[in-house]
Design a protein around this motif. Structure first.
Motif, PDB file in Angstrom:
ATOM      1  N   UNK A 113       0.833  -1.212   0.000  1.00 40.98           N
ATOM      2  CA  UNK A 113       0.000   0.000   0.000  1.00 40.98           C
ATOM      3  C   UNK A 113       0.862   1.255   0.000  1.00 40.98           C
ATOM      4  N   UNK A 114       1.969   1.226   0.736  1.00 41.30           N
ATOM      5  CA  UNK A 114       2.881   2.376   0.741  1.00 41.30           C
ATOM      6  C   UNK A 114       3.462   2.590  -0.650  1.00 41.30           C
ATOM      7  N   UNK A 115       3.861   1.509  -1.318  1.00 40.16           N
ATOM      8  CA  UNK A 115       4.456   1.636  -2.647  1.00 40.16           C
ATOM      9  C   UNK A 115       3.435   2.101  -3.677  1.00 40.16           C
ATOM     10  N   UNK A 116       2.160   1.857  -3.412  1.00 43.68           N
ATOM     11  CA  UNK A 116       1.099   2.291  -4.334  1.00 43.68           C
ATOM     12  C   UNK A 116       0.704   3.753  -4.115  1.00 43.68           C
ATOM     13  N   UNK A 117       1.343   4.409  -3.162  1.00 47.95           N
ATOM     14  CA  UNK A 117       1.101   5.821  -2.901  1.00 47.95           C
ATOM     15  C   UNK A 117      -0.368   6.104  -2.573  1.00 47.95           C
ATOM     16  N   UNK A 118      -0.957   5.261  -1.728  1.00 45.52           N
ATOM     17  CA  UNK A 118      -2.356   5.486  -1.339  1.00 45.52           C
ATOM     18  C   UNK A 118      -2.462   6.790  -0.557  1.00 45.52           C
ATOM     19  N   UNK A 119      -3.643   7.384  -0.603  1.00 46.30           N
ATOM     20  CA  UNK A 119      -3.860   8.660   0.085  1.00 46.30           C
ATOM     21  C   UNK A 119      -4.017   8.480   1.593  1.00 46.30           C
ATOM     22  N   UNK A 120      -4.277   7.274   2.026  1.00 46.36           N
ATOM     23  CA  UNK A 120      -4.424   7.005   3.452  1.00 46.36           C
ATOM     24  C   UNK A 120      -4.631   5.532   3.676  1.00 46.36           C
ATOM     25  N   UNK A 121      -4.583   5.139   4.948  1.00 49.52           N
ATOM     26  CA  UNK A 121      -4.731   3.728   5.313  1.00 49.52           C
ATOM     27  C   UNK A 121      -5.612   3.620   6.552  1.00 49.52           C
ATOM     28  N   UNK A 122      -6.555   2.687   6.515  1.00 47.16           N
ATOM     29  CA  UNK A 122      -7.320   2.292   7.697  1.00 47.16           C
ATOM     30  C   UNK A 122      -6.924   0.856   8.000  1.00 47.16           C
ATOM     31  N   UNK A 123      -6.458   0.595   9.222  1.00 48.04           N
ATOM     32  CA  UNK A 123      -5.906  -0.727   9.516  1.00 48.04           C
ATOM     33  C   UNK A 123      -6.338  -1.191  10.901  1.00 48.04           C
ATOM     34  N   UNK A 124      -6.661  -2.481  10.998  1.00 47.99           N
ATOM     35  CA  UNK A 124      -6.847  -3.144  12.287  1.00 47.99           C
ATOM     36  C   UNK A 124      -5.524  -3.839  12.598  1.00 47.99           C
ATOM     37  N   UNK A 125      -4.656  -3.241  13.399  1.00 47.76           N
ATOM     38  CA  UNK A 125      -3.280  -3.732  13.539  1.00 47.76           C
ATOM     39  C   UNK A 125      -3.189  -5.065  14.264  1.00 47.76           C
ATOM     40  N   UNK A 126      -2.163  -5.833  13.875  1.00 49.16           N
ATOM     41  CA  UNK A 126      -1.926  -7.155  14.448  1.00 49.16           C
ATOM     42  C   UNK A 126      -0.895  -7.104  15.566  1.00 49.16           C
ATOM     43  N   UNK A 127      -0.976  -6.116  16.428  1.00 50.94           N
ATOM     44  CA  UNK A 127      -0.020  -5.994  17.514  1.00 50.94           C
ATOM     45  C   UNK A 127       1.123  -5.069  17.150  1.00 50.94           C
TER      46      UNK A 127
END
Length: 343
Positions: A113-127
């Motif tokens: 996702x970082x390499x795709x230059x997304x405008x933002x990220x919503x994440x349910x983190x795994x710790x």
């Protein structure tokens, strides 16, 4: 079929490629006549701008990354749908990733996702201890946590206060006369697993239920661990008379194992699940649940991300939980079933 280019559009519209580019980017420095000619040419040629090329020329990609913990989990499936629809209304396309409750898989998706230059990220983190989470923050990628958080990581989040719902469930079971209640916990590596076990332990102490440590089975928020939990709990010399599963997918596994053991839900054993999946109310008997609004969680996550993308720093949101009593826990305390393998 050869792809249509800006030059093709310019030739059909009778303008320069630079004019076409200005019209497509919304630049006001074009005449109404030129805009009309370009728009007609775009429609006639069915021209579709190259999204990757546009992203290289601007700071926007019009895409948002969404990483959920497990797409098979009904809670996260509903959450993903709500978030995706909310983002679509704002003009964003969602790139969906599945962590599969695995930190390495999470990091692989986040790196992409970082390499795709997304405008933002919503994440349910795994710790914690994730280099990819660190990379998101180091690169100032607008980020929102949903359902879960990471201690010490200052990111806007939307979470649920599990305590009220769990305390209500424990009181409910105690008032029915249950003393030995089994708890199928989530993984202690993630915030929801830890917080729900802490709430459970406190509620048990307050209610006077048995605090036998054998009544707690550590699962992993996947259905197999729900089945394993029931098998382990009903192998005890003194099995529980009620079960609380700390999420919907483990509840599914627990129910499947109870059926295999010929234990009748609501009669031989009371069952409560965390998360109110739509079809839980359609089971026979209908399942008692600790409910929290997945739709509200999804909507608020989108709102927070919108604010972060705009350069603001919104406060995190904590949503309530509540007990919804149905038939799976409404029966009197049954006679404890004998341990597995005993006569």
């Amino acid at each position: 079929m050869t792809a249509v280019t800006i030059k093709d559009v310019a030739q059909r519209a009778g303008v320069s490629p630079a004019t076409v580019s200005r019209v497509l980017s919304g630049n006001p420095a074009t005449s109404a006549e030129s805009r009309q000619q370009v728009e007609e040419a775009v429609r006639a040629l069915d021209f579709r701008p190259n999204a990757q090329a546009r992203a290289l020329r601007s700071t926007r990609s019009d895409t948002v990354g969404l990483l959920v913990s497990d797409v098979r989990n009904p809670f996260f499936a509903d959450l993903a749908h709500t978030i995706e629809q909310g983002l679509l209304e704002l003009g964003y396309v969602t790139l969906l990733g599945n962590a599969n409750e695995n930190r390495e898989q999470q990091d692989r998706y986040l790196d992409t996702l970082i390499s795709r230059r997304v405008d933002g990220v919503i994440v349910a983190p795994q710790g914690g201890d994730s280099a990819s989470i660190d990379a998101l923050l180091t690169r100032d990628v607008p980020t929102v946590f949903v359902d879960r958080t990471i201690p010490g990581v200052d990111v806007p989040s939307v979470t649920t206060d599990s305590g009220p719902g769990i305390r209500a469930a424990v009181r409910h079971l105690a008032e029915l006369g249950h003393v030995r209640v089994g708890y199928i916990a989530g993984p202690q590596s993630v915030s929801t697993g830890r917080e729900r076990l802490e709430s459970w332990t406190s509620a048990v102490a307050e209610s006077g239920l048995s605090d036998d440590p054998a009544l707690v089975h550590l699962g992993d928020f996947q259905s197999a661990s729900g089945s394993e939990g029931v098998h382990a709990l009903f192998s005890l010399d003194e099995p529980p008379t009620a079960i609380l599963a700390a999420d919907s997918l483990m509840a599914v596994g627990a129910i499947a194992m109870l059926h295999r053991l010929d234990l009748r839900i609501g009669e031989d054993v009371a069952v409560v699940a965390f998360d109110d999946v739509e079809w839980f109310s359609l089971l026979d008997p209908a399942l008692t649940v600790i409910a929290h609004s997945v739709d509200e969680m999804g909507r608020r996550a989108v709102e927070l991300l919108q604010e972060v993308i705009a350069g603001r720093r919104p406060d995190s949101v904590t949503l309530p939980s509540e007990l919804v009593v149905r038939a799976s826990s409404s029966s009197p305390v049954p006679t404890p079933s004998r341990p597995l393998g005993r006569n």
